[in-house]
Write an enzyme that holds these catalytic residues in place. Sequence first.
Site, short mmCIF file in Angstrom:
data_model
loop_
_atom_site.label_atom_id
_atom_site.label_comp_id
_atom_site.label_asym_id
_atom_site.label_seq_id
_atom_site.Cartn_x
_atom_site.Cartn_y
_atom_site.Cartn_z
N CYS A 143 0.83 -1.21 0.00
CA CYS A 143 0.00 0.00 0.00
C CYS A 143 0.86 1.26 0.00
CB CYS A 143 -0.92 -0.01 1.22
SG CYS A 143 -0.07 -0.45 2.74
N HIS A 222 -2.31 5.38 6.42
CA HIS A 222 -0.92 5.83 6.54
C HIS A 222 -0.85 7.28 6.07
CE1 HIS A 222 0.43 1.63 6.82
NE2 HIS A 222 -0.07 1.36 5.62
N1 LIG Z 1 -3.86 -5.14 5.03
C1 LIG Z 1 -3.11 -4.25 4.47
O1 LIG Z 1 -3.04 -3.11 4.92
C2 LIG Z 1 -2.35 -4.57 3.23
C3 LIG Z 1 -2.14 -3.56 2.27
C4 LIG Z 1 -1.45 -3.87 1.10
C5 LIG Z 1 -0.91 -5.13 0.94
N2 LIG Z 1 -1.10 -6.09 1.91
C6 LIG Z 1 -0.51 -7.39 1.69
O2 LIG Z 1 -1.53 -8.30 1.30
C7 LIG Z 1 -1.22 -9.61 1.78
C8 LIG Z 1 -2.40 -10.09 2.59
O3 LIG Z 1 -2.59 -9.22 3.69
P1 LIG Z 1 -4.00 -9.10 4.43
O4 LIG Z 1 -3.90 -7.87 5.27
O5 LIG Z 1 -5.12 -9.24 3.48
O6 LIG Z 1 -3.94 -10.37 5.40
P2 LIG Z 1 -5.14 -10.97 6.28
O7 LIG Z 1 -6.23 -9.99 6.45
O8 LIG Z 1 -4.49 -11.55 7.48
O9 LIG Z 1 -5.71 -12.16 5.37
C9 LIG Z 1 -4.90 -13.23 4.99
C10 LIG Z 1 -5.76 -14.35 4.43
O10 LIG Z 1 -4.90 -15.40 3.98
C11 LIG Z 1 -5.23 -16.62 4.65
N3 LIG Z 1 -4.01 -17.40 4.87
C12 LIG Z 1 -3.23 -17.45 5.97
N4 LIG Z 1 -2.17 -18.26 5.75
C13 LIG Z 1 -2.32 -18.73 4.49
C14 LIG Z 1 -1.56 -19.60 3.67
N5 LIG Z 1 -0.42 -20.18 4.12
N6 LIG Z 1 -1.98 -19.86 2.42
C15 LIG Z 1 -3.13 -19.30 1.95
N7 LIG Z 1 -3.89 -18.47 2.67
C16 LIG Z 1 -3.48 -18.18 3.92
C17 LIG Z 1 -5.90 -16.18 5.93
O11 LIG Z 1 -6.70 -17.21 6.46
P3 LIG Z 1 -7.05 -17.29 8.02
O12 LIG Z 1 -8.06 -16.22 8.26
O13 LIG Z 1 -7.56 -18.64 8.20
O14 LIG Z 1 -5.74 -17.04 8.75
C18 LIG Z 1 -6.69 -14.98 5.46
O15 LIG Z 1 -7.88 -15.36 4.82
C19 LIG Z 1 0.11 -9.47 2.55
O16 LIG Z 1 1.19 -9.73 1.66
C20 LIG Z 1 0.12 -8.01 2.93
O17 LIG Z 1 1.42 -7.49 3.15
C21 LIG Z 1 -1.84 -5.84 3.03
#
Ligand SMILES: NC(=O)c1ccc[n+]([C@@H]2O[C@H](COP(=O)([O-])OP(=O)(O)OC[C@H]3O[C@@H](n4cnc5c(N)ncnc54)[C@H](OP(=O)(O)O)[C@@H]3O)[C@@H](O)[C@H]2O)c1
Length: 338
Positions: A143, A222
């Site tokens: 982001c 942010h």
């Molecule tokens: N959130 C942000 O602000 C943001 C912004 C930009 C980019 N990102 C990036 O986007 C990615 C995801 O972030 P997020 O914030 O969306 O995370 P999140 O809300 O924690 O969601 C992650 C999802 O992936 C699942 N998961 C966990 N371990 C896994 C595995 N080994 N294989 C497949 N699925 C799995 C989780 O399932 P469970 O619920 O069962 O654990 C959950 O559904 C990361 O690389 C992060 O850096 C995040």
Amino acid sequence: MDNKIKIGIVGFGTIGKRIADAVQLQNDMELVGVTGRTYNYRIQLAKDKGIKIYPFPGYEDELAQNGIQFAGTFDDLLDNVDIIVDCSPKPYGKENKEKYYLPKGVKAIFQGGEKSDAGEVSFVAQCNYNEALNKNYVRVVSCNTTGLSRTLNAIDKLYGIKKCQAMLVRRGTDPHDVKKGPLDAVVPTLKLPSHHGPDVQTVMPNLDIFTTAIIVPTTIMHMHSVNVQLQNPASKEEVLELLKNTQRVRIVRNAEKVNSTAAIMELAKDLGYKRGDMMDICVWDDSVNVYGNELYFMQAVHQESDVVPENIDAIRAMMGFQDKEFSMRMTNQSLGLK
Ligand SMILES: NC(=O)c1ccc[n+]([C@@H]2O[C@H](COP(=O)([O-])OP(=O)(O)OC[C@H]3O[C@@H](n4cnc5c(N)ncnc54)[C@H](OP(=O)(O)O)[C@@H]3O)[C@@H](O)[C@H]2O)c1
């Protein structure tokens, strides 16, 4: 329609559920399904909305015991898609690549938490769409990197950037996350530069940029305070005009009392954006100032949503869709962006 691009989403959290919604709004894409892992309200909602669910390996029993029916196995999902958008937390995207996507020869997009070598290209649509054409593995950057790249790319193209310094004020965690903090502290990143500058360079390799970062107790956005040394003269008015006309960037006005991240989030809700998301990078008009060859500005980044349009454009680029502007326009229109 058979010629739609078939998409599977692995990881249905903050980013995954938003990309699933965005895919369903595209005329040229079909959401084949999403993976369920642990049972929770998100996967229950996916079921209630009729989205097809495929169990992530090892989680079949937990999901079935909670009444989740499957459209097939995880292998079936991989066999039936053109592209997987992996939205798992770092470092599992790369792990999933080695374990599942490479052996099956399935194209995949990774998110910004992954190291840059997860993809062949680190991607921000307006900066380097063409580099992702026909690629098999692409990383949509984080982001913060997306936010810096959108504005700095426009400024660099028009004026040339000699050097950039940016201080990032980072939200502690996402609103739903009760486990992380800080709750009552300001946490400096003591390893300099912060990883953001080098990450921007994965998209804009020639940019001289140095970033510092602190984490503060807020969940909603942010903020970046940016200083740019320009190669060519600029005025405040010209820079405002440039950023106003830059895709996925929005000028917010102090005179309208949009003078905090809280006000921007309220504005997004009042604009009717789903979940109150603000996918545009918001630059405060009064923060744009030019002193000699130095430009200053401040911008806010909605971490939960700004990368969503990039994922949609990355899908088209990887499928060989050559017209970047047309892709961005289709994505913007479908998401209600200008
Ligand atoms: N959130 C942000 O602000 C943001 C912004 C930009 C980019 N990102 C990036 O986007 C990615 C995801 O972030 P997020 O914030 O969306 O995370 P999140 O809300 O924690 O969601 C992650 C999802 O992936 C699942 N998961 C966990 N371990 C896994 C595995 N080994 N294989 C497949 N699925 C799995 C989780 O399932 P469970 O619920 O069962 O654990 C959950 O559904 C990361 O690389 C992060 O850096 C995040």
